[in-house]
Design a protein around this motif. Structure first.
Motif, PDB file in Angstrom:
ATOM      1  N   GLN A 251      11.999  -4.508 -25.179  1.00  0.00           N
ATOM      2  CA  GLN A 251      10.771  -4.569 -24.390  1.00  0.00           C
ATOM      3  C   GLN A 251      11.110  -4.394 -22.918  1.00  0.00           C
ATOM      4  O   GLN A 251      12.187  -4.753 -22.471  1.00  0.00           O
ATOM      5  CB  GLN A 251      10.049  -5.905 -24.610  1.00  0.00           C
ATOM      6  N   GLN A 252      10.152  -3.792 -22.175  1.00  0.00           N
ATOM      7  CA  GLN A 252      10.354  -3.530 -20.755  1.00  0.00           C
ATOM      8  C   GLN A 252       9.322  -4.286 -19.931  1.00  0.00           C
ATOM      9  O   GLN A 252       8.269  -4.683 -20.427  1.00  0.00           O
ATOM     10  CB  GLN A 252      10.258  -2.030 -20.450  1.00  0.00           C
ATOM     11  N   PHE A 253       9.648  -4.429 -18.621  1.00  0.00           N
ATOM     12  CA  PHE A 253       8.807  -5.228 -17.728  1.00  0.00           C
ATOM     13  C   PHE A 253       8.464  -4.437 -16.470  1.00  0.00           C
ATOM     14  O   PHE A 253       9.130  -3.454 -16.129  1.00  0.00           O
ATOM     15  CB  PHE A 253       9.540  -6.514 -17.323  1.00  0.00           C
ATOM     16  N   ASN A 254       7.445  -4.894 -15.764  1.00  0.00           N
ATOM     17  CA  ASN A 254       7.132  -4.376 -14.429  1.00  0.00           C
ATOM     18  C   ASN A 254       6.824  -5.517 -13.471  1.00  0.00           C
ATOM     19  O   ASN A 254       6.056  -5.367 -12.527  1.00  0.00           O
ATOM     20  CB  ASN A 254       5.987  -3.362 -14.458  1.00  0.00           C
ATOM     21  N   ASP A 255       7.441  -6.681 -13.703  1.00  0.00           N
ATOM     22  CA  ASP A 255       7.280  -7.818 -12.799  1.00  0.00           C
ATOM     23  C   ASP A 255       8.169  -7.634 -11.566  1.00  0.00           C
ATOM     24  O   ASP A 255       9.265  -7.092 -11.640  1.00  0.00           O
ATOM     25  CB  ASP A 255       7.582  -9.141 -13.498  1.00  0.00           C
ATOM     26  N   LEU A 256       7.693  -8.091 -10.435  1.00  0.00           N
ATOM     27  CA  LEU A 256       8.409  -7.992  -9.162  1.00  0.00           C
ATOM     28  C   LEU A 256       8.720  -9.397  -8.664  1.00  0.00           C
ATOM     29  O   LEU A 256       7.832 -10.249  -8.589  1.00  0.00           O
ATOM     30  CB  LEU A 256       7.560  -7.238  -8.134  1.00  0.00           C
ATOM     31  N   TRP A 257      10.003  -9.621  -8.292  1.00  0.00           N
ATOM     32  CA  TRP A 257      10.468 -10.936  -7.863  1.00  0.00           C
ATOM     33  C   TRP A 257      11.153 -10.844  -6.503  1.00  0.00           C
ATOM     34  O   TRP A 257      11.761  -9.833  -6.171  1.00  0.00           O
ATOM     35  CB  TRP A 257      11.479 -11.489  -8.861  1.00  0.00           C
ATOM     36  N   GLU A 258      11.088 -11.960  -5.763  1.00  0.00           N
ATOM     37  CA  GLU A 258      11.841 -12.104  -4.517  1.00  0.00           C
ATOM     38  C   GLU A 258      12.677 -13.378  -4.593  1.00  0.00           C
ATOM     39  O   GLU A 258      12.200 -14.426  -5.042  1.00  0.00           O
ATOM     40  CB  GLU A 258      10.897 -12.195  -3.314  1.00  0.00           C
TER      41      GLU A 258
END
Length: 556
Positions: A251-258
């Protein structure tokens, strides 16, 4: 052949015990005393330490040490360097304090004062595959700390020139427990020590998203590989997407983290907390709050001079880990506005490249869909893209060796050199001599750097050697921007080369990392290149995940 994922073939702190009371000849018990010690790294000659200006200790090897003379509880200690080793300078961390127990936290890091250029040096980790992580104490540097063997982690460099590493597919603290990781590590080129900064020692850790746009101590991206990464002007670290494994498969994601090193906390900035999100392209060239790149792995990323993040291509996988779709869309993200912009490329997968005329930019030029391409940013803020892996319209995987330049100012791509065809063999020429027609073979998942002169450097990957055989590579290349020529600098012109490690922290003309793909690299503040891990060959010819750390300093 697709990337070699697991889906598709493609100081330990030692507490020195106090010297306990013992009976003397009169039958009374002497007072408890404490020892002072720590660890030494990077030493290649002989060093003399001194405690409290009088207790001398000669050391000639790396590892743990302790002064012979012990001290009473409450006594002060102050460790200094009496004699530096030949051609080295050593520095001390945690040098002084008051004894409440035995001390093993004095850290001595030594480095050469004579720059050795154009040679590889093995710095840490093991010379064999599948090494387990040595985590130590979270937040504390130690001489024996090291991340476990892994492929496709994410990497950054902070404002202090320290190197950061997140996740990947590999081994945590237990041998034989390979899986997706979410551990976060920091490496200091100055002290030459690793620090485990967070995340799990075990594989398969789930994400803890918390509240959108709110930092918290418990927040953490889930275990993954192939995520894109950036570091911003404030030294904060950013992570986007990647792939992992669930009960239903890949599975793939498109979440963005800092991640803020100053607070040691993650913040979920945007994107979906669920896998497989379709994203939203919006209007081409227009930033909007609702825009979002679709979930993906193995995208190419970079940051421009104005602090804008860029993302190109990547892949979406089937449940069994094979390629479902490869992308050629180009996105930008502004940390100041928090908005994505779909800049160019297609919203449909598996697009064919439009090359135009070699050396000439044009509005219609565009690299074809690909994953695992290599990228650099030159001194003018233009972006350079090399190679990668794509698929034909019939679904056949192929590698490229085309070189592209993108100008954000004109929003145009230029095909600079390399072939418009796929799966080309390397043309090596004479080692150390750039020439027209010389070029690396088609490949994917290489490591790249840019030197102080602005020239581009490329190492290894999975692709085609001089004989047209596809495998892991360990060739090192330089592309000179002023001449437009490739030079084969080092490494083998044939694939599957084993590593030649030599002695740790010692450089020779024959020292060389083994062939590998899916490693990561950094350039530190002094201009030294660093290489870590990947999937490839160790010193004994075995092929699997690696956790060796290497440095290479090009001639200025």
């Amino acid at each position: 052949m697709p990337l070699n994922r697991r889906f598709v073939v493609l100081g330990i702190t030692v507490l020195l015990t106090a010297c306990g009371g013992k009976s003397n000849s009169s039958g009374t018990t002497s007072a408890t005393t404490y020892s002072v010690g720590g660890s030494v790294s990077g030493l290649s000659e002989t060093l003399v330490l001194q405690n409290n200006g009088g207790d001398n200790l000669s050391i000639s090897q790396n590892g743990l040490f302790a002064f012979t003379t012990t001290l009473a509880p409450g006594a002060a200690y102050s460790v200094s360097i009496l004699t530096q080793p030949t051609d080295q300078t050593c520095t001390i961390t945690n040098a002084s304090g008051t004894l409440q127990s035995s001390v093993s936290s004095v850290l001595v890091a030594c480095a050469s004062t004579t720059a050795v250029t154009d040679q590889w040096m093995w710095r840490s980790g093991t010379d064999s595959v599948d090494g387990a992580g040595m985590y130590g104490t979270e937040g504390s540097a130690a001489a024996l700390n090291t991340p476990g063997a892994r492929r496709q982690p994410s990497a950054w460099t902070d404002l202090s020139g320290n190197l950061w590493l997140f996740g990947g597919y590999g081994t945590g603290s237990a041998v034989g427990s390979a899986g997706m990781l979410n551990d976060l590590w920091e490496y200091s080129p100055t002290s030459q020590l690793w620090t485990w900064q967070g995340g799990s020692q075990a594989s398969g850790a789930a994400a803890s998203y918390g509240t959108l746009d709110m930092a918290a101590a418990n927040n953490n991206p889930g275990a993954r590989e192939g995520a894109a990464s950036w570091s911003d002007a404030a030294g904060n670290l950013w992570l986007f997407g990647g792939d992992s494994v669930a009960a239903g498969g890949a599975q793939q994601f498109n979440d963005l983290w800092e991640y803020q090193p100053s607070s040691s906390q993650w913040t979920w900035i945007g994107g979906s907390s669920s896998a497989g999100n379709a994203g939203n392209y919006g209007t081409l060239g227009v930033a909007a709050a609702g825009n979002l790149p679709p979930a993906r792995t193995n995208a190419t990323s970079w940051m421009d001079g104005s602090g804008v993040f860029w993302l190109f291509g990547g892949a979406q996988l089937k449940a069994d880990g094979s390629l479902a779709a490869v992308l050629d869309d180009l996105w930008s993200f502004s940390p100041s506005t928090g908005m994505w912009t779909w800049v160019s490329g297609s919203s449909a997968p598996n697009a064919v490249g439009v090359y135009g005329t070699e050396g000439t930019s044009a509005a219609g030029n565009l690299p074809g869909s690909r994953l695992g391409a290599s990228a650099w940013v030159d001194a003018h803020g233009n972006f350079w893209l090399f190679g990668g892996e794509g698929v034909t319209q019939s679904g056949v995987s192929q590698q490229y060796n085309d070189l592209w330049e993108y100008s954000p100012g004109s929003d145009q791509w230029t095909w600079v050199n390399g072939s418009t065809a796929a799966d080309n063999s390397g043309v090596y020429g004479t080692q150390g001599a750039g020439a027209a027609g010389v070029a690396p073979g088609a490949r994917v998942a290489s490591v790249t750097w840019q030197d102080s002169a602005g020239d581009l450097w490329l190492f290894g990957g999975y692709g085609y050697d001089q004989g047209g055989i596809v495998s892991e590579l360990n060739d090192l290349w330089e592309y000179n921007l002023s001449t437009g020529l490739w030079t084969w600098v080092a490494g083998s012109s044939l694939g599957r080369a084993s590593g030649s490690y030599g002695a740790e922290d010692t450089s020779t003309s024959s020292t060389m990392p083994g062939a590998r793909q899916q490693a990561v690299g950094w350039r530190d503040a002094s201009g030294t290149f660093w290489l870590f891990g990947g999937y490839g060959f160790d010193a004994y010819g075995a092929q699997q995940d690696l956790n060796d750390l290497w440095s290479y300093t090009p001639t200025p």
